[in-house]
Design an enzyme around this catalytic site. Structure first.
Site, short mmCIF file in Angstrom:
data_model
loop_
_atom_site.label_atom_id
_atom_site.label_comp_id
_atom_site.label_asym_id
_atom_site.label_seq_id
_atom_site.Cartn_x
_atom_site.Cartn_y
_atom_site.Cartn_z
N HIS A 120 0.84 -1.20 0.00
CA HIS A 120 0.00 0.00 0.00
C HIS A 120 0.88 1.26 0.00
O HIS A 120 1.92 1.30 0.67
CB HIS A 120 -0.89 -0.01 1.25
N SER A 323 -9.26 -14.41 -1.92
CA SER A 323 -9.30 -12.97 -2.16
C SER A 323 -10.61 -12.59 -2.84
O SER A 323 -11.11 -13.31 -3.71
CB SER A 323 -8.13 -12.54 -3.05
C1 LIG Z 1 -6.70 -0.09 2.64
C2 LIG Z 1 -5.33 -0.59 2.88
C3 LIG Z 1 -4.45 0.09 3.72
C4 LIG Z 1 -4.78 1.43 4.31
O1 LIG Z 1 -5.80 1.32 5.24
P1 LIG Z 1 -6.66 2.60 5.64
O2 LIG Z 1 -7.66 2.02 6.58
O3 LIG Z 1 -7.23 3.15 4.39
O4 LIG Z 1 -5.73 3.57 6.30
C5 LIG Z 1 -3.22 -0.45 3.96
N1 LIG Z 1 -2.87 -1.62 3.40
C6 LIG Z 1 -3.68 -2.31 2.60
C7 LIG Z 1 -3.23 -3.61 2.04
C8 LIG Z 1 -4.94 -1.81 2.29
O5 LIG Z 1 -5.75 -2.49 1.47
#
Ligand SMILES: *Cc1c(COP(=O)(O)O)cnc(C)c1O
Length: 431
Positions: A120, A323
């Protein structure tokens, strides 16, 4: 609160906009089928969970008791004795990732953090904020970390205390880095268990894997040191939130240092949302483990349905095991924009969230994707039901309605949304 007529009109317009778009997020994993109406009355209180739910706080208007129960649930879910764990309700997956990276850096101040290309985008930001040395590891074709590249980089860096940032469900391709493989490879490289840190970013799949028959490894029993999950994704909430769980012994090592500077505070922010722990508690109390299993299986089945349909039409669609993210070649901008599909390079994905109660929305989207990809350059003709919005309350809602019926709340003057049947509902006795 009183508003001018203009402001009133503006809010009214935004209300209608929200109704129109509430289920219109097929590229993103936000479940929209929640009902926290029994908690609405708490909105009048300035509830603030600053500090640690495990300590007395002078700020009495907190929801610490509920936060404690939420953390007990997740400790159990991720196979760590509650007394050996510590964590809290965060503002989302990103804060949980930051907390995990922060703990890791406090344990190994000069260490390098390794994360895959598919990680991410927030993690690059986090390592900059925390000034952690970082290396981006190559990904395999399915979005999973390339373990050969991981160990090659660790060896090239001579890193004796690697911090491994593992994805339990990547954002774009729903891939899970195999933490058992990672640990085997580290052991083969002669790195002892106490010399590395393993954080699991389970923003979405943290609420999937514990409920499927053959999960990839994801838990503390499998060797992780911390894990985060987003609350607004599989669980669903009106505002972003999440949880992070870590090993208590590691947290205590940092809290001693913080103690030295000020009060005991192990969380990242000062004031913390006191309403979201209530929501997480309500969501967890109102569903049994079987309810979660059923909900998640429904999402997985729907994802497979989308894969099957696209493949039957000769389109190269696929998904990773366990998934709900379906990956396929990116259609024309007109299609992905209209459906709010997430895209990256030449691929797009759709995510089958729990408010898709049947395949209506997915089928409509799949039809369009097929038409588009099979006839490049040809404008996609829209059926009346798929026509773009006309008046802000247009037919598009009906296509995307998760109950297959025009939604009564979409009619002007209908003040409160009616809820889908079968969604999380609080029982009065739980409050
Ligand atoms: C959505 C997501 C995040 C970020 O999470 P938030 O709740 O939007 O801060 C981090 N890692 C992955 C794999 C995600 O899908």
């Amino acid at each position: 609160m009183t508003f001018s007529p203009a402001d009133h009109t503006r809010l009214e317009a935004f209300w209608r906009y929200c109704l129109t778009h509430q289920y219109f997020n097929v590229g993103y994993p936000e479940s929209a089928d929640f009902d926290y109406s029994l908690l609405h009355r708490f909105m009048r209180f300035s509830i603030n969970n600053c500090g640690d739910w495990n300590e007395y706080s002078n700020y009495l208007l907190n929801s610490f008791d509920f936060e404690r129960e939420v953390m007990r649930f997740f400790a159990e879910l991720f196979h760590i004795p509650f007394e050996d764990s510590w964590g809290y309700v965060t503002n989302g997956g990103t804060e949980g990732n930051m907390f995990g990276c922060y703990l890791a850096r406090e344990l190994f101040p000069d260490a390098t953090l390794y994360y895959s290309q598919d990680t991410h985008y927030s993690v690059a930001k986090i390592v900059r904020l925390l000034r952690i040395k970082a290396q981006v590891v190559a990904s395999q074709a399915n979005g999973e970390m390339d373990y050969d590249d991981l160990v090659a980089r660790i060896a090239a860096d001579g890193e004796r205390h690697p911090i491994i940032f593992a994805n339990i469900g990547t954002t774009l391709r729903g891939a899970t880095d195999n933490i058992a493989t990672i640990q085997q490879r580290l052991a083969q490289a002669g790195i002892r268990r106490e010399d590395y840190y393993l954080h699991a970013d389970a923003a979405l799949s943290g609420m999937i894997l514990p409920f499927v028959d053959a999960p990839e490894p994801y838990s503390f029993a499998d060797g992780i040191d911390s894990i985060c999950v987003s609350g607004h994704k599989m669980i669903g909430s009106p505002m972003p939130c999440g949880i992070v769980v870590a090993r208590r012994a590691n947290v205590e090592r940092i809290s001693v240092e913080i103690d030295y500077i000020s009060a005991r505070d192990q969380t990242i922010s000062g004031s913390r949302n006191g309403h979201t722990p209530l929501m997480m508690w309500a969501a967890l109390r109102s569903r049994s483990m079987d309810d979660w299993r059923e909900r998640i299986q429904r999402c997985l089945d729907l994802a497979q349905h989308a894969v099957d349909r696209l493949r039957a039409a000769g389109i190269d669609a696929w998904r990773n095991p366990n998934s709900i993210t379906v990956v396929f070649p990116c259609p024309s901008a007109s299609v992905w924009k209209r459906h709010c599909l997430a895209t990256s390079g030449d691929t797009a994905h759709l995510i089958t969230t729990a408010h898709h109660r049947d395949s209506t929305q997915i089928d409509a989207l799949v039809d369009e994707v097929i038409a588009d990809l099979k006839a490049p350059g040809k404008p996609v003709t829209l059926s009346p039901l798929q026509a773009p919005l006309v008046d802000g309350l247009g037919s598009r809602n009906r296509v995307y309605s998760t109950v297959g019926q025009p939604r009564p709340e979409l009619l002007p003057g209908h003040a409160r949304p009616e809820r889908d049947s079968g969604v999380a509902r609080l029982k009065g006795s739980d409050i």
